[in-house]
Design a protein around this motif. Structure first.
Motif, PDB file in Angstrom:
ATOM      1  N   MET A   1      -2.088  -3.013   5.239  1.00 58.28           N
ATOM      2  CA  MET A   1      -1.629  -3.995   4.057  1.00 58.28           C
ATOM      3  C   MET A   1      -0.410  -4.408   4.374  1.00 58.28           C
ATOM      4  O   MET A   1       0.353  -3.759   4.832  1.00 58.28           O
ATOM      5  CB  MET A   1      -2.231  -3.359   2.715  1.00 58.28           C
ATOM      6  CG  MET A   1      -3.453  -3.051   2.377  1.00 58.28           C
ATOM      7  SD  MET A   1      -4.709  -4.460   2.515  1.00 58.28           S
ATOM      8  CE  MET A   1      -4.359  -5.211   0.907  1.00 58.28           C
ATOM      9  N   ASP A   2      -0.044  -5.719   3.839  1.00 57.68           N
ATOM     10  CA  ASP A   2       1.282  -6.286   3.889  1.00 57.68           C
ATOM     11  C   ASP A   2       1.937  -6.710   2.851  1.00 57.68           C
ATOM     12  O   ASP A   2       2.944  -7.000   2.888  1.00 57.68           O
ATOM     13  CB  ASP A   2       1.213  -7.370   4.830  1.00 57.68           C
ATOM     14  CG  ASP A   2       0.595  -7.183   6.397  1.00 57.68           C
ATOM     15  OD1 ASP A   2       1.138  -6.379   6.980  1.00 57.68           O
ATOM     16  OD2 ASP A   2      -0.408  -7.788   6.615  1.00 57.68           O
ATOM     17  N   GLY A   3       1.386  -6.375   1.582  1.00 58.50           N
ATOM     18  CA  GLY A   3       1.988  -6.993   0.499  1.00 58.50           C
ATOM     19  C   GLY A   3       2.641  -5.916  -0.230  1.00 58.50           C
ATOM     20  O   GLY A   3       2.582  -4.660   0.042  1.00 58.50           O
ATOM     21  N   TYR A   4       3.516  -6.334  -1.264  1.00 58.89           N
ATOM     22  CA  TYR A   4       4.422  -5.412  -1.791  1.00 58.89           C
ATOM     23  C   TYR A   4       4.012  -5.660  -3.391  1.00 58.89           C
ATOM     24  O   TYR A   4       3.627  -6.816  -3.667  1.00 58.89           O
ATOM     25  CB  TYR A   4       5.893  -5.730  -1.725  1.00 58.89           C
ATOM     26  CG  TYR A   4       6.443  -5.374  -0.577  1.00 58.89           C
ATOM     27  CD1 TYR A   4       6.964  -3.998  -0.093  1.00 58.89           C
ATOM     28  CD2 TYR A   4       6.471  -6.328   0.491  1.00 58.89           C
ATOM     29  CE1 TYR A   4       7.467  -3.657   1.012  1.00 58.89           C
ATOM     30  CE2 TYR A   4       6.613  -6.046   2.044  1.00 58.89           C
ATOM     31  CZ  TYR A   4       7.371  -4.766   2.045  1.00 58.89           C
ATOM     32  OH  TYR A   4       7.779  -4.530   3.310  1.00 58.89           O
ATOM     33  N   ASP A   5       4.162  -4.620  -4.323  1.00 62.06           N
ATOM     34  CA  ASP A   5       3.818  -4.677  -5.811  1.00 62.06           C
ATOM     35  C   ASP A   5       5.082  -5.495  -6.192  1.00 62.06           C
ATOM     36  O   ASP A   5       6.192  -4.745  -6.404  1.00 62.06           O
ATOM     37  CB  ASP A   5       3.515  -3.253  -6.312  1.00 62.06           C
ATOM     38  CG  ASP A   5       3.539  -3.494  -7.721  1.00 62.06           C
ATOM     39  OD1 ASP A   5       3.590  -4.347  -8.381  1.00 62.06           O
ATOM     40  OD2 ASP A   5       3.489  -2.325  -8.163  1.00 62.06           O
TER      41      ASP A   5
END
Ligand code: MG
Length: 469
Positions: A356-360
């Motif tokens: 995955m490449d997303g940040y919270d």
């Protein structure tokens, strides 16, 4: 007896707790809206009072990126929380899906809608899909309960003999017959209007969005409202046509602004405003080839289709009264972060069986900290063009700013300091050799990390495809 007395209290407490952890989500996603096209982002002649108010009450993010500088991969990145190279939704063969494309977002990909189904969210998408229009790729195969909209771009399938829209782009008020574009309007799997009457399409999307909120007001919901404008050809309904001093493009944006007002007012009227998080953003920068029919990237260099800032930095506003404190956020964010952020805010789980490449972003949104995103990778047509770390951006490839399908590999990578030089005007590689080396290494590692990506899903075509008209 004591427990019996406490029970109603516990139930109320329980539902408050559930509300807190399960907000509704509305993602409003424009097509080809530029960084400089909203009042809140400095446009002097397009009136956007509803978006300006949304920014005043919520958070304006000034360094927020779309996943890719063109339609199809950008949407794949938003819905999956992964760079589109990973899902095969970008291609060296073709930029985006066309009516004769046979591919689409692979079934194995997990979308935001599917993530929210863990907690039984009602899910709907209204607007442009552009992640595959064959039955096996439509929104209902990717976690959405319903779909109302057009399956690909609004300029695809221009009928034989109709004028080329490009010829009209000299005239800021040029309006072409909507019947010249043989694009279907779909409801779930059915084509219900073909060609779609695009004059009223923003208005009708809005009505559908409002109806969905009304219908689902008692359960958590996710609405993905992906406007097909201001992608050319431009259309606005009668109420807005000819009203903006910016010309037809301004009319279109002012209608989208009205639409945002309708959505937010509906949330307020049903007292859902404090239970809902709304995000407004764009799939890529303005389409500069269409002159005054394309938008403005404001101070940013170039536009759609390029990996200059004008191609991917998009005007973004988060809104959630009582939850998201007002501020202007200059930390980085991306549409790629929405899946992880929404999972965190809803108490659902993002996929952990894939890269995955997303940040919270929720700490930044809730006013508890900074954005965790420190880097961004600029992909274009399955090629890594540039990398950003902190304020520094290194370009390896560059597109022509207007005729963006032309690109070149740079003989020597170009380095820019984006916070001191928003317009990528002053190249500083020679002065900063260590940063060039660091970013070059970072890019190499990212390319290795994506080497196991799903093969190209965008290049494939339907054999012997014929347009209807
Ligand atoms: Mg677009």
């Amino acid at each position: 007896m004591k427990l019996k007395l406490l029970l109603p209290f516990l139930l109320v407490l329980g539902s408050a707790f559930a509300d807190h952890h399960q907000p509704n989500f509305v993602v409003i996603f424009c097509d080809d809206l530029g960084y400089g096209d909203l009042g809140a982002f400095g446009n002097p002649t397009i009136r956007t009072p509803h978006l300006d108010r949304m920014a005043r009450e919520g958070q304006k993010w000034t360094q927020f990126y779309s996943a890719d500088p063109i339609c199809t991969p950008s949407r794949a990145g938003l819905l999956t929380g992964r760079y589109p190279i990973r899902s095969g939704m970008t291609s060296k063969q073709r930029g985006v899906l066309f009516p004769d494309s046979s591919g689409g977002l692979p079934q194995e990909e997990v979308t935001i809608a599917e993530v929210l189904k863990q907690k039984n969210y009602a899910t709907a998408t209204v607007g442009k899909w552009h992640l595959g229009h064959l039955p096996q790729h439509l929104p209902m195969t990717q976690g959405f309960d319903s779909y109302y909209g057009i399956p690909y771009s609004n300029d695809m399938a221009r009928i034989k003999g109709a004028p080329n829209y490009r010829q009209g782009a000299e005239d800021p008020d040029y309006l072409q017959d909507t019947n010249d574009f043989d694009v279907p309007l779909m409801e779930n799997e059915e084509k219900i209007e073909w060609p779609a009457n695009q004059n009223t399409i923003t208005k009708r999307y809005t009505e559908r969005a409002v109806q969905f909120i009304e219908k689902k007001k008692k359960q958590p919901f996710f609405l993905y409202l992906a406007h097909s404008m201001p992608h050319i050809p431009l259309y606005a309904s009668e109420q807005f046509l000819g009203k903006s001093i910016r010309g037809l493009y301004g009319d279109v944006i002012e209608e989208i602004d009205w639409s945002v007002g309708q959505v937010l007012d509906t949330l307020r009227n049903f007292k859902l405003d404090t239970k809902t998080i709304v995000v407004f953003t764009s799939d890529n920068g303005p389409w500069l080839a269409f002159k005054t029919h394309g938008g403005s990237a404001g101070p940013l260099r170039a536009g759609k289709g390029t990996t200059f800032e004008g191609g991917q930095r998009v005007p973004t506003i988060f809104w959630g009264p009582g939850r998201i404190p007002h501020r202007v956020v200059d930390g980085m964010g991306s549409t790629i972060d929405l899946l992880a952020t929404i999972a965190s805010l809803s108490g659902t789980k993002a996929p952990d069986d894939r890269k995955m490449d997303g940040y919270d972003l929720s700490p930044a949104l809730l006013g508890e900290g900074k954005s965790p995103r420190e880097e961004f990778f600029y992909w274009n047509r399955a090629r890594l063009h540039a990398v950003r770390s902190g304020p520094w951006k290194l370009h390896f490839y560059q597109n022509e700013p207007v005729n963006y399908s032309r690109y070149q590999k740079l003989d020597k990578p170009e380095l820019y300091h984006l916070e001191k030089d928003i317009s990528e005007a002053y190249e500083v590689a020679d002065e900063n050799p260590d940063m060039v080396a660091y970013l070059t290494q970072k890019a190499k590692m990212h390319i290795q990390h994506t080497a196991d990506s799903t093969p190209d899903q965008v290049g494939a075509r339907i054999p012997d495809f014929e347009y209807r008209r």
